[in-house]
Design a protein around this motif. Sequence first.
Motif, PDB file in Angstrom:
ATOM      1  N   ASN A  63       0.826  -1.216   0.000  1.00 18.89           N
ATOM      2  CA  ASN A  63       0.000   0.000   0.000  1.00 18.89           C
ATOM      3  C   ASN A  63       0.855   1.258   0.000  1.00 18.89           C
ATOM      4  OD1 ASN A  63      -2.987  -0.898   0.482  1.00 18.89           O
ATOM      5  ND2 ASN A  63      -1.787  -2.143   1.903  1.00 18.89           N
ATOM      6  N   ALA A  64       2.064   1.150   0.522  1.00 19.41           N
ATOM      7  CA  ALA A  64       2.932   2.318   0.636  1.00 19.41           C
ATOM      8  C   ALA A  64       4.109   2.291  -0.328  1.00 19.41           C
ATOM      9  CB  ALA A  64       3.457   2.430   2.071  1.00 19.41           C
ATOM     10  N   ILE A  65       4.581   1.109  -0.664  1.00 23.53           N
ATOM     11  CA  ILE A  65       5.743   1.000  -1.542  1.00 23.53           C
ATOM     12  C   ILE A  65       5.270   0.851  -2.982  1.00 23.53           C
ATOM     13  CG2 ILE A  65       7.817  -0.323  -2.080  1.00 23.53           C
ATOM     14  CD1 ILE A  65       8.012  -1.115   0.823  1.00 23.53           C
ATOM     15  N   VAL A  66       5.256   1.944  -3.669  1.00 23.63           N
ATOM     16  CA  VAL A  66       4.850   1.982  -5.082  1.00 23.63           C
ATOM     17  C   VAL A  66       6.003   2.582  -5.866  1.00 23.63           C
ATOM     18  CG1 VAL A  66       3.202   2.865  -6.741  1.00 23.63           C
ATOM     19  CG2 VAL A  66       2.435   2.270  -4.431  1.00 23.63           C
ATOM     20  N   ILE A  67       6.467   1.892  -6.873  1.00 19.07           N
ATOM     21  CA  ILE A  67       7.609   2.342  -7.666  1.00 19.07           C
ATOM     22  C   ILE A  67       7.171   2.504  -9.116  1.00 19.07           C
ATOM     23  CG2 ILE A  67      10.005   1.886  -8.315  1.00 19.07           C
ATOM     24  CD1 ILE A  67      10.171  -0.013  -5.924  1.00 19.07           C
ATOM     25  N   ASP A  68       7.283   3.707  -9.620  1.00 19.96           N
ATOM     26  CA  ASP A  68       6.878   3.975 -10.999  1.00 19.96           C
ATOM     27  C   ASP A  68       7.653   3.099 -11.976  1.00 19.96           C
ATOM     28  OD1 ASP A  68       5.132   5.913 -10.119  1.00 19.96           O
ATOM     29  OD2 ASP A  68       6.558   7.564 -10.383  1.00 19.96           O
ATOM     30  N   GLY A  69       6.918   2.478 -12.886  1.00 16.64           N
ATOM     31  CA  GLY A  69       7.535   1.663 -13.915  1.00 16.64           C
ATOM     32  C   GLY A  69       7.921   0.268 -13.477  1.00 16.64           C
ATOM     33  N   VAL A  70       7.663  -0.082 -12.227  1.00 16.62           N
ATOM     34  CA  VAL A  70       7.987  -1.420 -11.733  1.00 16.62           C
ATOM     35  C   VAL A  70       6.691  -2.144 -11.401  1.00 16.62           C
ATOM     36  CG1 VAL A  70       9.177  -2.754  -9.959  1.00 16.62           C
ATOM     37  CG2 VAL A  70      10.181  -0.610 -10.783  1.00 16.62           C
ATOM     38  N   PHE A 111       1.960   0.251  10.745  1.00 12.68           N
ATOM     39  CA  PHE A 111       2.395   1.587  11.170  1.00 12.68           C
ATOM     40  C   PHE A 111       3.301   2.199  10.101  1.00 12.68           C
ATOM     41  CE2 PHE A 111       5.652   4.194  13.349  1.00 12.68           C
ATOM     42  CZ  PHE A 111       4.834   5.200  13.843  1.00 12.68           C
ATOM     43  N   PHE A 112       4.199   1.381   9.571  1.00 15.99           N
ATOM     44  CA  PHE A 112       5.107   1.814   8.510  1.00 15.99           C
ATOM     45  C   PHE A 112       4.323   2.324   7.298  1.00 15.99           C
ATOM     46  CE2 PHE A 112       7.455   1.138   4.632  1.00 15.99           C
ATOM     47  CZ  PHE A 112       8.793   1.340   4.914  1.00 15.99           C
ATOM     48  N   VAL A 117       4.149   6.486   6.114  1.00 19.67           N
ATOM     49  CA  VAL A 117       4.236   6.828   4.688  1.00 19.67           C
ATOM     50  C   VAL A 117       2.961   7.533   4.200  1.00 19.67           C
ATOM     51  CG1 VAL A 117       4.543   5.925   2.355  1.00 19.67           C
ATOM     52  CG2 VAL A 117       5.839   4.934   4.259  1.00 19.67           C
ATOM     53  N   ILE A 118       1.834   6.860   4.320  1.00 15.21           N
ATOM     54  CA  ILE A 118       0.595   7.423   3.785  1.00 15.21           C
ATOM     55  C   ILE A 118       0.082   8.570   4.652  1.00 15.21           C
ATOM     56  CG2 ILE A 118      -1.819   6.916   3.243  1.00 15.21           C
ATOM     57  CD1 ILE A 118      -0.964   4.080   2.533  1.00 15.21           C
ATOM     58  N   GLY A 119       0.135   8.418   5.982  1.00 15.35           N
ATOM     59  CA  GLY A 119      -0.413   9.431   6.869  1.00 15.35           C
ATOM     60  C   GLY A 119       0.481  10.637   7.075  1.00 15.35           C
ATOM     61  N   THR A 123       8.485   9.283   2.558  1.00 12.50           N
ATOM     62  CA  THR A 123       8.630   8.288   1.503  1.00 12.50           C
ATOM     63  C   THR A 123       8.955   6.951   2.157  1.00 12.50           C
ATOM     64  OG1 THR A 123      11.022   8.593   1.209  1.00 12.50           O
ATOM     65  CG2 THR A 123       9.554  10.060  -0.035  1.00 12.50           C
ATOM     66  N   TRP A 124       8.732   5.871   1.426  1.00 14.80           N
ATOM     67  CA  TRP A 124       9.034   4.567   2.007  1.00 14.80           C
ATOM     68  C   TRP A 124      10.531   4.396   2.243  1.00 14.80           C
ATOM     69  CZ3 TRP A 124      12.072   1.241  -0.900  1.00 14.80           C
ATOM     70  CH2 TRP A 124      12.126   1.458  -2.295  1.00 14.80           C
ATOM     71  N   GLN A 125      11.346   5.083   1.437  1.00  8.33           N
ATOM     72  CA  GLN A 125      12.793   5.017   1.658  1.00  8.33           C
ATOM     73  C   GLN A 125      13.183   5.682   2.968  1.00  8.33           C
ATOM     74  OE1 GLN A 125      11.252   6.065  -1.130  1.00  8.33           O
ATOM     75  NE2 GLN A 125      12.335   5.425  -2.993  1.00  8.33           N
TER      76      GLN A 125
END
Length: 483
Positions: A63-70, A111-112, A117-119, A123-125
């Motif tokens: 839900n939080a780790i989204v990578i463009d093009g992957v 929580f992560f 991230v979302i709240g 960034t997830w990094q």
Amino acid sequence: MASSETTEPTDERAEPARPSSAVDRFFEITRHGSTVPRELRAGLTTFLAMSYIIFVNPSVLGNAIVIDGVDNVFTQLVIVTCIAAAFGSLVMGLIARYPFAQAPGMGLNAFFAFTVVIGMGYTWQQALAAVFISGVLFVVLSVIGARKAIVQALPMSLKLAITAGIGAFLALIGMQNAGIVVNDDATLVRIGDFGNPTVWLALIGLVLTAILMKLKVTGAILWGILATTAVAIIFRLAVYVGADGSPAPFGGFSDGILALPFWPGDLAFQMDFAGLFNPAHLDVSAGFLVTSAITVILTFFVVDFFDATGTLTGLAHRAGFVDDKGEMPRAKTLFSMDGLAAIFGATMGTSTTTAYVESAAGVEEGGRSGLTAVTTGGLFVLAMFFWPLVGAVPSAATSPALILVGALMMEGVKGIDWKDVGDSVPAFLTIVAMPFTYSIANGVSFGIIAYALIKVFTGRFKESSWLLYVVAALLIARYIWLE
């Protein structure tokens, strides 16, 4: 008295049994009263009880780790989850030599993803960097002996209550996974739908496993899991998740049982420390201006500190590692491996890796040495190649094991002095807070705070260690400012 019984040298119980192999000597299996087959079986039982994390952790973090093009982020998260669980379990078994497995923790991954991230907009990094730093704090406090000292400062009543509370928490998780109890907006929880095949399969597995345990069948918990899985597959019960997310019978291995892993390069070594402490992340906390990154790091640290410390203490007590003085062998190493696993997990690209309460299933199966954890870690390595096989075990098959282990872990409450309110109330709060708040950390915290306050306000301050009062004060501060 027969002289042959007193002079015969074959009575090995008169002196310590000798290890049978190099593996036995390293893990001290014989000394712990176990055997290699029993340790391997216990490791498999633990793996089956916690293997759900292979799919659940990616679904939460996705839900939080989204990578463009992957487009294969989910698969990479599956691999990362297996790598983190394998590493955490292997170091726990090989270095600490305890039978406890580790993997990315539930709750902390939520929580992560949803809070940090979302709240909060990190960034997830950057969130991974926060997890890494919290892991370093774990190791530092473990090496200097702070975590060991805190455990030793806990009264025996709280230690017994922690074990029992974990049992109650495990039972709730098992009942939830089986659908026996479900969420309810009005009453929080209620009984599930008994028209659901998952419920009936879990109940069948519960009765079957209990019977096997009563008959003292070797490997009763493992056999119960496998037998319940067989029933689900043979009778094509709709207890699996179908392609559209709805309940479905086992669909077989349409893509085979072998899935070659690959390096999760888009997730590994992606921590962003500079971004974490960006001046843009400022917040007013406790009346002064701080970077909210401190709050994030401290929350990761505090929650996992007491979650993992409580879990490890409860498991160690159940496995018989805690002596009459409340001490555990290699305690510093044990707690350090928890922090090391968190550091490694963040490096690989997942939220906090921590000790798993489901390790209790392996302990009840007889696991007493590090070989149990090593076996679990090895199975997580194999899961990267054969993870479709893991999907053949439904949650309804592992749920009975969690419920029964929970029942067994309640045994320690008989050692609590229930007539002494100073002991009984903190113990009770510890036990009930774990399932009621869905957090081992909260249970431990409530118990410590209540115990300290009762001692202080009844004039019995000197009966406990000063460290317990310091921890209680810090926990109160945490609930005021970090919640």
